[in-house]
Scaffold this active site. Sequence first.
Site, mmCIF file in Angstrom:
data_model
loop_
_atom_site.group_PDB
_atom_site.id
_atom_site.type_symbol
_atom_site.label_atom_id
_atom_site.label_comp_id
_atom_site.label_asym_id
_atom_site.label_seq_id
_atom_site.Cartn_x
_atom_site.Cartn_y
_atom_site.Cartn_z
ATOM 1 N NE ARG A 1 -19.089 48.597 -40.463
ATOM 2 C CZ ARG A 1 -19.257 48.203 -39.227
ATOM 3 N NH1 ARG A 1 -18.458 48.605 -38.290
ATOM 4 N NH2 ARG A 1 -20.242 47.382 -38.902
ATOM 5 C CE LYS B 1 -24.753 45.285 -31.632
ATOM 6 N NZ LYS B 1 -23.887 46.020 -32.460
ATOM 7 C CG HIS C 1 -21.039 55.671 -35.171
ATOM 8 N ND1 HIS C 1 -20.431 55.139 -34.054
ATOM 9 C CD2 HIS C 1 -21.783 54.661 -35.701
ATOM 10 C CE1 HIS C 1 -20.795 53.871 -33.909
ATOM 11 N NE2 HIS C 1 -21.608 53.552 -34.908
ATOM 12 C CB SER D 1 -18.599 50.273 -31.477
ATOM 13 O OG SER D 1 -19.123 51.474 -31.973
#
Length: 161
Positions: free
Chosen positions: A91, A42, A18, A129
């Site tokens: 990504r 989430k 990040h 993460s």
Amino acid sequence: MGKMAIYPGSFDPITNGHLSIVRRALTMFDSITIAVASNPMKKTLFTLDERMDLIQKSIKNDERIYIDSFNGLLVDYVDSKKTNIVLRGMRALSDFEYEFQMSLMNRKLNKNIQTIFMMTDYKWLYTSSTIIKEAASLGGAIRGLVPDVVCQKLKEKFGFQ
Ligand code: PNS
């Protein structure tokens, strides 16, 4: 005031991936607001305050970086900040579908919103993460993938310190 991009996410917790996106984006935008979703879809490991505190401690006083939180629709938040730019890191191909869907939905909700994607540096290609939390929860070495302050906090959280 210059051009500001909003960098939204759960940041549960912030990673070096990040931070790399933020640093690189600052070569294109005058300022970046890291916007932490207060109620992401989430369930989070860290509270909103903890997530914001870890970001604050990780960015080391750069006056071009702001930290904020938001509730509700991202597009409404972006609008309220008088900008139209959403920044997202990407990504692998696996990110594409979700990001594509989200950016199209956001544009449907507000046609002025433009989402800018930055490809991650290859160093962070395999990190997220989620996978960092999993490794940390099992006592794995995560140094170098997250800022030191985050590394410390993850160890505490999972009782390895
Ligand atoms: O880091 P994440 O979890 O991939 O970030 C996702 C986030 C928080 C950017 C996204 O879930 C979001 O924008 N939530 C706010 C609610 C919203 O606007 N949803 C509709 C857009 S598809």
